[in-house]
Design a protein around this motif. Structure first.
Motif, short mmCIF file in Angstrom:
data_model
loop_
_atom_site.label_atom_id
_atom_site.label_comp_id
_atom_site.label_asym_id
_atom_site.label_seq_id
_atom_site.Cartn_x
_atom_site.Cartn_y
_atom_site.Cartn_z
N ALA A 288 0.88 -1.18 0.00
CA ALA A 288 0.00 0.00 0.00
C ALA A 288 0.91 1.22 0.00
CB ALA A 288 -0.90 -0.01 1.24
N ILE A 289 0.96 1.93 -1.11
CA ILE A 289 1.86 3.08 -1.25
C ILE A 289 1.06 4.28 -1.78
CG2 ILE A 289 3.87 1.59 -1.60
CD1 ILE A 289 3.75 2.16 -4.57
N THR A 290 1.67 5.44 -1.80
CA THR A 290 0.95 6.63 -2.26
C THR A 290 0.75 6.59 -3.79
OG1 THR A 290 2.99 7.88 -2.61
CG2 THR A 290 1.97 8.06 -0.44
N ASN A 291 -0.31 7.25 -4.24
CA ASN A 291 -0.54 7.38 -5.68
C ASN A 291 0.65 8.08 -6.36
OD1 ASN A 291 -3.05 6.30 -5.23
ND2 ASN A 291 -4.19 8.20 -5.56
N GLU A 292 1.25 9.03 -5.68
CA GLU A 292 2.40 9.75 -6.24
C GLU A 292 3.54 8.80 -6.56
OE1 GLU A 292 0.75 10.66 -3.54
OE2 GLU A 292 -0.16 12.55 -4.17
N ALA A 293 3.80 7.85 -5.65
CA ALA A 293 4.88 6.89 -5.88
C ALA A 293 4.57 6.02 -7.10
CB ALA A 293 5.08 6.02 -4.64
N VAL A 294 3.32 5.62 -7.24
CA VAL A 294 2.92 4.79 -8.39
C VAL A 294 3.19 5.54 -9.69
CG1 VAL A 294 0.92 3.81 -9.61
CG2 VAL A 294 1.21 3.43 -7.15
N GLU A 295 2.83 6.82 -9.69
CA GLU A 295 3.04 7.63 -10.90
C GLU A 295 4.54 7.87 -11.16
OE1 GLU A 295 0.50 10.92 -9.93
OE2 GLU A 295 -1.20 9.53 -9.86
N GLU A 296 5.26 8.23 -10.12
CA GLU A 296 6.68 8.55 -10.28
C GLU A 296 7.47 7.34 -10.78
OE1 GLU A 296 8.43 10.94 -7.04
OE2 GLU A 296 10.02 9.44 -7.12
N LEU A 297 7.15 6.17 -10.26
CA LEU A 297 7.89 4.96 -10.65
C LEU A 297 7.24 4.29 -11.88
CD1 LEU A 297 9.01 5.48 -7.78
CD2 LEU A 297 9.11 3.01 -7.47
N LYS A 298 6.12 4.86 -12.34
CA LYS A 298 5.40 4.32 -13.50
C LYS A 298 5.08 2.83 -13.31
CE LYS A 298 7.29 7.67 -16.84
NZ LYS A 298 7.97 8.52 -15.81
N LEU A 299 4.60 2.51 -12.10
CA LEU A 299 4.28 1.11 -11.80
C LEU A 299 3.05 0.69 -12.59
CD1 LEU A 299 4.83 1.17 -7.93
CD2 LEU A 299 6.46 0.57 -9.74
N ALA A 300 3.12 -0.48 -13.20
CA ALA A 300 2.00 -0.98 -14.00
C ALA A 300 2.11 -2.49 -14.13
CB ALA A 300 2.02 -0.33 -15.39
N LYS A 301 0.99 -3.12 -14.41
CA LYS A 301 0.91 -4.57 -14.58
C LYS A 301 1.97 -5.06 -15.58
CE LYS A 301 -2.39 -8.19 -15.86
NZ LYS A 301 -3.79 -8.50 -16.22
N GLY A 302 2.69 -6.11 -15.19
CA GLY A 302 3.66 -6.70 -16.10
C GLY A 302 5.08 -6.22 -15.90
#
Lengths: 74, 74, 74, 74, 74, 74
Positions: free
Chosen positions: B43-57
């Protein structure tokens, strides 16, 4: 102390076998082989180690709350 | 933001592949398949997801401090 | 152990210089001067201190997940 | 609720000024400028934001337990 | 060090009386009787114990962030 | 998912009754009355709330690792 908990909220529940237990002055390190070459280290109190009789070769589950997991990328 | 960290103190560094990313209002849940049938949820911040460009695969590593791991036995 | 991490989800990444490292039986305290008169203390495993060769005078970054920060007001 | 705490065990107490507060469905992100160009992000409950009346421009202290700090090196 | 904090974001603030303090090499265990037969154990640094002069019989409040609480059911 | 855990290392296991459950986008807040006028708030994932069928009036135990407890004095 609660001894018959059946379900727990932690999203991460990794089953394995204890590889070793290293006791410190108040804190112990318990290493659990969760398979696939991965070992998880838990730093818990000496009291918990004694109460749960944790020892090399025993089965154990590493519990980790989702909010305690960070993500890294190369 | 630090972008070229080479070594980190976390005892638990579980490599895998992102299975899915679910965004909430401020908090996202990222699930990483670490092999052997085990999936770790972060469970991480939305900002981290965007910054690291985390995505399926994508490849990702779950980092967990030893002091955040609990141990359970049957 | 992961040695070439490039980006990490932690919102708080405070760069500085190690002021001192105090080893205990299993847990070490590492103090990092992050500038502006502020020093951050990290309690990490002795193994991490050895693996990262942490020592006084070396550069280091304190990483803190946003969900581990509390807020206080006067 | 405890309103007059004078001393707290947290090793890391970083004073600063709130830069912004972003509210989610249940979790808010509070960013505090602690000087020297460093900003600390805290993820806390919406209730805490309301109770402490946290808002941009107000003074606030980020509290972080030493056991929640990781260390990274280049 | 911050000495006059008046309000803190932690959702869980349990007042009680210290039952005992056990010092380790770097980490101490402080047990607080919060009433109703419940005792809360805190693992904090030796430095915090000394700075706050924690000792058996003294009043103290256990602070716990909501994101650090797990839930279990039978 | 592990469903029959009998013993867990967490030093703090506070039994009580759920007072309310507030769901957010990804994170829920569960409040548990542990007696003696004390209520403990847990921030857990929505998935955990659904899986454990947590609801007002049900019995539940708040689990807190000793290393996640801070101590404050007046």
């Amino acid at each position: 102390m609660e001894n018959r908990i059946m379900k727990i909220s932690a999203r991460n529940q990794l089953k394995g076998t204890i590889v070793d237990v290293v006791k410190g002055a108040t804190t112990s390190h318990v290493r659990i082989d969760i398979g696939g070459g991965a070992i998880v280290t838990a730093a818990i109190t000496n009291e918990a180690v004694e109460e749960l009789k944790l020892a090399k070769g025993k089965s154990a589950t590493a519990l980790i709350k989702a909010s305690d997991v960070l993500v890294a990328i190369d």
